[in-house]
Design an enzyme around this catalytic site. Structure first.
Site, PDB file in Angstrom:
ATOM      1  N   ARG A 165       0.831  -1.229   0.000  1.00 47.21           N
ATOM      2  CA  ARG A 165       0.000   0.000   0.000  1.00 47.21           C
ATOM      3  C   ARG A 165       0.862   1.275   0.000  1.00 47.21           C
ATOM      4  O   ARG A 165       0.524   2.271   0.637  1.00 47.21           O
ATOM      5  CB  ARG A 165      -0.958   0.039   1.196  1.00 47.21           C
ATOM      6  N   SER A 243     -11.079  -0.694   2.741  1.00 44.35           N
ATOM      7  CA  SER A 243     -10.457  -0.934   4.056  1.00 44.35           C
ATOM      8  C   SER A 243      -9.981   0.410   4.604  1.00 44.35           C
ATOM      9  O   SER A 243      -9.258   1.129   3.921  1.00 44.35           O
ATOM     10  CB  SER A 243      -9.253  -1.852   3.918  1.00 44.35           C
ATOM     11  N   GLU A 337      -5.691   4.002   5.619  1.00 46.83           N
ATOM     12  CA  GLU A 337      -5.325   3.786   4.212  1.00 46.83           C
ATOM     13  C   GLU A 337      -5.817   4.931   3.324  1.00 46.83           C
ATOM     14  O   GLU A 337      -5.035   5.453   2.513  1.00 46.83           O
ATOM     15  CB  GLU A 337      -5.910   2.436   3.755  1.00 46.83           C
TER      16      GLU A 337
HETATM   17  C1  FAD Z   1     -15.736  -0.576  -1.764  1.00 51.41           C
HETATM   18  C2  FAD Z   1     -14.256  -0.297  -1.915  1.00 51.41           C
HETATM   19  C3  FAD Z   1     -13.355  -1.351  -2.022  1.00 51.41           C
HETATM   20  C4  FAD Z   1     -11.976  -1.110  -2.163  1.00 51.41           C
HETATM   21  N1  FAD Z   1     -11.123  -2.159  -2.259  1.00 51.41           N
HETATM   22  C5  FAD Z   1      -9.793  -1.939  -2.393  1.00 51.41           C
HETATM   23  C6  FAD Z   1      -8.880  -3.032  -2.482  1.00 51.41           C
HETATM   24  O1  FAD Z   1      -9.266  -4.191  -2.460  1.00 51.41           O
HETATM   25  N2  FAD Z   1      -7.560  -2.762  -2.600  1.00 51.41           N
HETATM   26  C7  FAD Z   1      -7.089  -1.480  -2.651  1.00 51.41           C
HETATM   27  O2  FAD Z   1      -5.860  -1.307  -2.764  1.00 51.41           O
HETATM   28  N3  FAD Z   1      -7.928  -0.427  -2.567  1.00 51.41           N
HETATM   29  C8  FAD Z   1      -9.260  -0.621  -2.443  1.00 51.41           C
HETATM   30  N4  FAD Z   1     -10.124   0.437  -2.332  1.00 51.41           N
HETATM   31  C9  FAD Z   1      -9.586   1.802  -2.332  1.00 51.41           C
HETATM   32  C10 FAD Z   1      -9.645   2.505  -3.717  1.00 51.41           C
HETATM   33  O3  FAD Z   1     -10.646   1.983  -4.515  1.00 51.41           O
HETATM   34  C11 FAD Z   1      -8.329   2.398  -4.479  1.00 51.41           C
HETATM   35  O4  FAD Z   1      -7.274   2.896  -3.715  1.00 51.41           O
HETATM   36  C12 FAD Z   1      -8.403   3.162  -5.807  1.00 51.41           C
HETATM   37  O5  FAD Z   1      -7.230   2.929  -6.561  1.00 51.41           O
HETATM   38  C13 FAD Z   1      -8.574   4.674  -5.632  1.00 51.41           C
HETATM   39  O6  FAD Z   1      -8.839   5.215  -6.907  1.00 51.41           O
HETATM   40  P1  FAD Z   1      -9.593   6.601  -7.080  1.00 51.41           P
HETATM   41  O7  FAD Z   1      -9.499   6.958  -8.539  1.00 51.41           O
HETATM   42  O8  FAD Z   1     -10.955   6.514  -6.540  1.00 51.41           O
HETATM   43  O9  FAD Z   1      -8.681   7.551  -6.213  1.00 51.41           O
HETATM   44  P2  FAD Z   1      -9.128   8.843  -5.385  1.00 51.41           P
HETATM   45  O10 FAD Z   1      -9.900   8.418  -4.194  1.00 51.41           O
HETATM   46  O11 FAD Z   1      -9.757   9.829  -6.295  1.00 51.41           O
HETATM   47  O12 FAD Z   1      -7.707   9.388  -4.908  1.00 51.41           O
HETATM   48  C14 FAD Z   1      -6.951   8.694  -3.943  1.00 51.41           C
HETATM   49  C15 FAD Z   1      -5.614   9.404  -3.756  1.00 51.41           C
HETATM   50  O13 FAD Z   1      -4.864   9.330  -4.961  1.00 51.41           O
HETATM   51  C16 FAD Z   1      -4.639  10.639  -5.481  1.00 51.41           C
HETATM   52  N5  FAD Z   1      -4.809  10.550  -6.945  1.00 51.41           N
HETATM   53  C17 FAD Z   1      -5.893  10.088  -7.625  1.00 51.41           C
HETATM   54  N6  FAD Z   1      -5.638  10.135  -8.959  1.00 51.41           N
HETATM   55  C18 FAD Z   1      -4.396  10.642  -9.094  1.00 51.41           C
HETATM   56  C19 FAD Z   1      -3.565  10.942 -10.212  1.00 51.41           C
HETATM   57  N7  FAD Z   1      -3.957  10.748 -11.477  1.00 51.41           N
HETATM   58  N8  FAD Z   1      -2.328  11.455  -9.969  1.00 51.41           N
HETATM   59  C20 FAD Z   1      -1.900  11.680  -8.706  1.00 51.41           C
HETATM   60  N9  FAD Z   1      -2.631  11.434  -7.613  1.00 51.41           N
HETATM   61  C21 FAD Z   1      -3.874  10.908  -7.815  1.00 51.41           C
HETATM   62  C22 FAD Z   1      -5.641  11.549  -4.830  1.00 51.41           C
HETATM   63  O14 FAD Z   1      -5.159  12.892  -4.762  1.00 51.41           O
HETATM   64  C23 FAD Z   1      -5.766  10.907  -3.465  1.00 51.41           C
HETATM   65  O15 FAD Z   1      -4.688  11.308  -2.679  1.00 51.41           O
HETATM   66  C24 FAD Z   1     -11.502   0.226  -2.193  1.00 51.41           C
HETATM   67  C25 FAD Z   1     -12.419   1.286  -2.076  1.00 51.41           C
HETATM   68  C26 FAD Z   1     -13.781   1.014  -1.938  1.00 51.41           C
HETATM   69  C27 FAD Z   1     -14.739   2.167  -1.822  1.00 51.41           C
END
Ligand code: FAD
Length: 345
Positions: A165, A243, A337
């Site tokens: 992570r 998580s 996380e």
């Molecule tokens: C129901 C559920 C289940 C999940 N299961 C998992 C899992 O199994 N494993 C896991 O690892 N995660 C999991 N996650 C967490 C999440 O889905 C992941 O971390 C996902 O990759 C986040 O993507 P996002 O586009 O929504 O990021 P965001 O929430 O929009 O951003 C997260 C962070 O990344 C930064 N960011 C986003 N895009 C960029 C970019 N292009 N450049 C630079 N920084 C950026 C943002 O500024 C922020 O700091 C889960 C979440 C939910 C709601």
């Protein structure tokens, strides 16, 4: 580029929490993404890059700056039978439809990462992982904009400093804007070796054996649904950021202090990973434990959820209570996380 002012951020996050952005720029191409961030930096404006909003907890006060909403799309594929498939995804490509395509096209190595919400640009940030796979195993390179050096930089996987992570992008929060991510996949109908015991059991294979990638995807989706880890707007257990706490990595001495029945997973570097969910549960926080309209999921103690109408402050309070309870019981401090914007846990 679409510009709006005073935009509520809650609907742009899976927790459905957070006040307004003073300004929001929705960018539809790499050029727009770079221009938006460069211009805001030049103006001394705080910047928050937002993808799918599935790994953020935004404070009730919102964000007093520019939110750059990444919606740049595009997938570029080079595949041949010898070298496999090199696939480059623009940062705004939705993740799970890509996993579905990978399984269909026989690109091996991300099938266990099915059902994870969010966009491609975020997957390298925390080295997204689940059910025995991490994106670091298939990422070939990450193209990014370095806001400190004001230039586009491409990092080979070995230079991304991927860990559990964690990555160089998360270690220096806000410095790098991910523009695109390139994966290299082997080709085949079978999955990568199944590395997670619960998944292997469900598939009826031994850990370390392969299964049909399509079966792995279905099995993972079923396991995830059972834990409320697949988004469903009608199910409040999925109004979460996944998580909420990472699994603690302990020294061997720290791990020896844990009760005998606590899970222990030996790591290659001699450290020991334990289960945040086990610690939370055994510290007395049962599924559904609530603080106002913020509660642990009724399916999985590791997800902090909004039951509808919760405030970010309530969720922060719940997170602190859980963290402090685990610390009091086991002397271990859980780390959150999701990225917390405008508050701290
Ligand atoms: C129901 C559920 C289940 C999940 N299961 C998992 C899992 O199994 N494993 C896991 O690892 N995660 C999991 N996650 C967490 C999440 O889905 C992941 O971390 C996902 O990759 C986040 O993507 P996002 O586009 O929504 O990021 P965001 O929430 O929009 O951003 C997260 C962070 O990344 C930064 N960011 C986003 N895009 C960029 C970019 N292009 N450049 C630079 N920084 C950026 C943002 O500024 C922020 O700091 C889960 C979440 C939910 C709601």
């Amino acid at each position: 580029m679409r510009e709006r002012s005073d935009v509520p951020l809650a609907p742009l996050t899976t927790l459905r929490l957070g006040g307004p952005a003073r300004r929001l720029l929705e960018v539809a191409s790499e050029a727009e993404l770079l221009a938006a961030v460069r211009d805001a930096d030049a103006a001394g404006e705080p910047v928050l890059v937002l993808g799918g909003g599935s790994n953020v907890l935004i404070a009730d006060d919102g964000f007093a700056g520019t939110v750059v909403l990444v919606r740049a799309r595009g997938v570029d594929v080079e595949a041949d039978a010898c070298s496999g498939a090199m696939v480059t995804l623009a940062a705004g490509e939705p993740w799970d439809p890509f996993v579905e395509r990978a399984v269909r096209e026989h690109w091996v190595g991300i099938e266990a990462l099915s059902g994870i919400p969010g966009l491609a640009g975020a997957v390298p940030i925390q080295n997204v992982g689940a059910y025995g796979q991490e994106v670091s195993q298939t990422i070939a390179g990450v193209r990014s904009y370095d806001r400190v050096e004001d230039r586009v930089r491409t990092f080979a996987a070995a230079d991304c400093d991927f860990a559990y992570r964690m990555s160089r992008f998360k270690r220096e929060p806000g410095r790098f804007v991910v523009v695109s991510v390139t994966f290299q996949f082997a080709l085949g109908e079978l999955s990568a070796p199944v590395a997670y015991a619960e998944l292997a059991r469900r598939l009826g294979v031994e850990q370390g054996e392969r299964a049909k990638a399509a079966d792995v995807r279905e099995a993972v989706l079923a396991l995830r649904r059972g834990k409320g880890m697949v988004l469903d707007e009608h199910d409040h257990d999925t109004w979460s950021a996944g998580s909420f706490f990472t699994n603690p990595i302990l020294t061997a001495d720290e791990a020896a202090e844990l009760p005998d029945d606590a899970p222990r997973f030996a790591q290659p570097d001699g450290t020991v990973k334990t289960s945040a969910a086990w610690l939370i549960d055994h510290a007395g926080f049962e599924k559904g434990y609530a603080r106002g309209a913020a509660a642990l999921s009724t399916k999985h103690v590791l997800a902090l959820t909004n039951r509808g109408g919760a405030s970010a402050a309530e969720l922060v309070d719940l997170a602190r209570e859980v963290r402090d309870g685990v610390r009091a019981a086991y002397g271990i401090t859980l780390r959150n996380e999701p990225v917390v914007v405008g508050a701290s846990i």
